[in-house]
Scaffold this active site. Structure first.
Site, mmCIF file in Angstrom:
data_model
loop_
_atom_site.group_PDB
_atom_site.id
_atom_site.type_symbol
_atom_site.label_atom_id
_atom_site.label_comp_id
_atom_site.label_asym_id
_atom_site.label_seq_id
_atom_site.Cartn_x
_atom_site.Cartn_y
_atom_site.Cartn_z
ATOM 1 N N SER A 168 0.866 -1.189 0.000
ATOM 2 C CA SER A 168 0.000 0.000 0.000
ATOM 3 C C SER A 168 0.899 1.234 0.000
ATOM 4 O O SER A 168 2.070 1.161 0.386
ATOM 5 C CB SER A 168 -0.852 0.010 1.281
ATOM 6 O OG SER A 168 -1.483 1.261 1.452
ATOM 7 N N TYR A 210 -1.727 -0.337 10.599
ATOM 8 C CA TYR A 210 -1.910 -0.751 9.199
ATOM 9 C C TYR A 210 -0.631 -0.447 8.409
ATOM 10 O O TYR A 210 -0.127 -1.301 7.664
ATOM 11 C CB TYR A 210 -3.107 -0.027 8.599
ATOM 12 C CG TYR A 210 -3.363 -0.339 7.140
ATOM 13 C CD1 TYR A 210 -3.912 -1.562 6.753
ATOM 14 C CD2 TYR A 210 -3.054 0.583 6.142
ATOM 15 C CE1 TYR A 210 -4.148 -1.845 5.411
ATOM 16 C CE2 TYR A 210 -3.281 0.311 4.802
ATOM 17 C CZ TYR A 210 -3.838 -0.907 4.442
ATOM 18 O OH TYR A 210 -4.063 -1.186 3.111
HETATM 19 N N1 LIG Z 1 -8.641 -0.128 -1.205
HETATM 20 C C1 LIG Z 1 -7.544 0.613 -1.020
HETATM 21 O O1 LIG Z 1 -7.603 1.867 -1.026
HETATM 22 C C2 LIG Z 1 -6.214 -0.047 -0.821
HETATM 23 C C3 LIG Z 1 -5.062 0.756 -0.882
HETATM 24 C C4 LIG Z 1 -3.825 0.158 -0.691
HETATM 25 C C5 LIG Z 1 -3.734 -1.190 -0.459
HETATM 26 N N2 LIG Z 1 -4.857 -1.942 -0.403
HETATM 27 C C6 LIG Z 1 -4.692 -3.390 -0.117
HETATM 28 O O2 LIG Z 1 -5.315 -4.122 -1.138
HETATM 29 C C7 LIG Z 1 -5.706 -5.408 -0.619
HETATM 30 C C8 LIG Z 1 -7.161 -5.672 -0.995
HETATM 31 O O3 LIG Z 1 -7.975 -4.724 -0.315
HETATM 32 P P1 LIG Z 1 -9.327 -4.158 -0.937
HETATM 33 O O4 LIG Z 1 -9.215 -2.687 -0.983
HETATM 34 O O5 LIG Z 1 -9.674 -4.896 -2.175
HETATM 35 O O6 LIG Z 1 -10.337 -4.476 0.270
HETATM 36 P P2 LIG Z 1 -11.566 -5.495 0.379
HETATM 37 O O7 LIG Z 1 -12.565 -5.237 -0.674
HETATM 38 O O8 LIG Z 1 -12.011 -5.425 1.798
HETATM 39 O O9 LIG Z 1 -10.891 -6.906 0.095
HETATM 40 C C9 LIG Z 1 -10.126 -7.563 1.062
HETATM 41 C C10 LIG Z 1 -10.063 -9.013 0.660
HETATM 42 O O10 LIG Z 1 -9.291 -9.692 1.651
HETATM 43 C C11 LIG Z 1 -10.006 -10.872 2.021
HETATM 44 N N3 LIG Z 1 -9.661 -11.246 3.384
HETATM 45 C C12 LIG Z 1 -9.698 -10.452 4.488
HETATM 46 N N4 LIG Z 1 -9.360 -11.176 5.556
HETATM 47 C C13 LIG Z 1 -9.090 -12.441 5.137
HETATM 48 C C14 LIG Z 1 -8.687 -13.634 5.770
HETATM 49 N N5 LIG Z 1 -8.494 -13.696 7.098
HETATM 50 N N6 LIG Z 1 -8.519 -14.736 5.021
HETATM 51 C C15 LIG Z 1 -8.731 -14.698 3.689
HETATM 52 N N7 LIG Z 1 -9.101 -13.590 3.015
HETATM 53 C C16 LIG Z 1 -9.283 -12.484 3.737
HETATM 54 C C17 LIG Z 1 -11.478 -10.458 1.896
HETATM 55 O O11 LIG Z 1 -12.310 -11.598 1.754
HETATM 56 P P3 LIG Z 1 -13.176 -12.219 2.989
HETATM 57 O O12 LIG Z 1 -13.624 -11.075 3.852
HETATM 58 O O13 LIG Z 1 -14.278 -12.952 2.287
HETATM 59 O O14 LIG Z 1 -12.244 -13.140 3.669
HETATM 60 C C18 LIG Z 1 -11.445 -9.649 0.612
HETATM 61 O O15 LIG Z 1 -11.522 -10.501 -0.500
HETATM 62 C C19 LIG Z 1 -5.451 -5.345 0.886
HETATM 63 O O16 LIG Z 1 -4.222 -5.991 1.183
HETATM 64 C C20 LIG Z 1 -5.338 -3.863 1.164
HETATM 65 O O17 LIG Z 1 -4.558 -3.586 2.310
HETATM 66 C C21 LIG Z 1 -6.090 -1.404 -0.590
#
Ligand SMILES: NC(=O)c1ccc[n+]([C@@H]2O[C@H](COP(=O)([O-])OP(=O)(O)OC[C@H]3O[C@@H](n4cnc5c(N)ncnc54)[C@H](OP(=O)(O)O)[C@@H]3O)[C@@H](O)[C@H]2O)c1
Length: 227
Positions: free
Chosen positions: A166, A179
């Protein structure tokens, strides 16, 4: 999430591709981008994009019904996908997930360590359950993914890890220290893996900016009592 790409997705420019060992800093601005309501975020979007380009994708997360819906959609559109429920905080489940992917598709070419949660609060609030959850998912989950897939990549003499960090792994903001710490750690261990991994094994860090998703909410956990 694992995938066995047949070819590089046609929509990826070399700048956005994840084939190098260097770190990519990807800024996705909300304006001008299409966001799908009810999307489970970057992992789902990545799976759909890769499948539409001919990759075989194997998806994992805790919400089985969401996985099933995405797999059904991908197959209806002519893609190849399968899934297995996995909680990345449980090492045995991650190992079973990777094993099943190999059984299903014969090999794994790419593992995307995408699972992550974010809980923002000043350190003084001491939301220790949330600290534990972020460390367990964002950091230990990535390590379990590496531990499970690295021996397979070594046997295959090839493979690629794509670890989702991130911008918080580059810059710390007030209220986001834990985080940010997990994302700094993802970058550090990815770099260590890059230095250590054998020939043919590539390691890529993606550092997205803000992307609309379910991330700010994540899966609910009981709040730690205030001190
Ligand atoms: N959105 C942003 O602005 C942003 C920015 C920088 C980095 N990121 C990173 O991008 C990645 C994806 O995030 P996102 O934004 O797409 O958020 P999201 O929509 O909440 O997706 C998170 C994913 O992680 C899975 N997950 C969470 N806990 C888990 C566990 N214990 N075991 C297996 N799967 C798990 C969730 O599925 P389940 O809940 O079904 O398990 C979901 O598919 C993350 O690493 C986040 O830190 C996001």
């Amino acid at each position: 999430m694992c995938q066995t790409p047949l070819k590089r997705p046609s929509g990826w420019s070399s700048e956005r591709s994840t084939t190098g060992q260097g770190e990519k800093h990807v800024e996705h601005r909300r304006k001008g981008r299409r966001h799908h309501r009810g999307s489970s975020g970057l992992g789902e979007a990545t799976a759909r994009l890769l499948a539409s380009s001919g990759a075989k994708v194997f998806l994992g997360a805790r919400r089985t019904e969401r996985l099933n819906a995405v797999v059904t959609d991908i197959r209806r559109a002519g893609g190849q996908a399968a899934s297995r429920t996995v909680d990345v905080t449980k090492r045995a489940e991650v190992e079973a997930f990777i094993r099943t992917a190999v059984e299903q598709f014969g090999r794994i070419d790419v593992v995307v360590n995408n699972a992550g949660v974010m809980a923002s609060a000043p350190l003084a609030k001491a939301l220790i359950d949330e600290w534990d959850r972020m460390i367990d998912i964002n950091l230990k989950g990535v390590l379990y993914g590496i531990a499970a897939a690295l021996p397979i990549f070594e046997r295959q003499h090839g493979g690629q890890f794509i670890n989702i960090a991130s911008v918080a792994g580059l810059k710390v903001r007030a209220g986001n220290a834990v985080y940010a710490a997990t994302k700094h750690a993802v970058r550090a261990l990815s770099e260590g893996l890059r230095l250590e991994a054998g020939e043919g094994i590539r390691t890529t860090i993606i550092s997205p900016g803000v992307v609309q998703s379910e991330l700010p909410l994540g899966a609910p956990i009981p709040r730690a009592p205030r001190k």
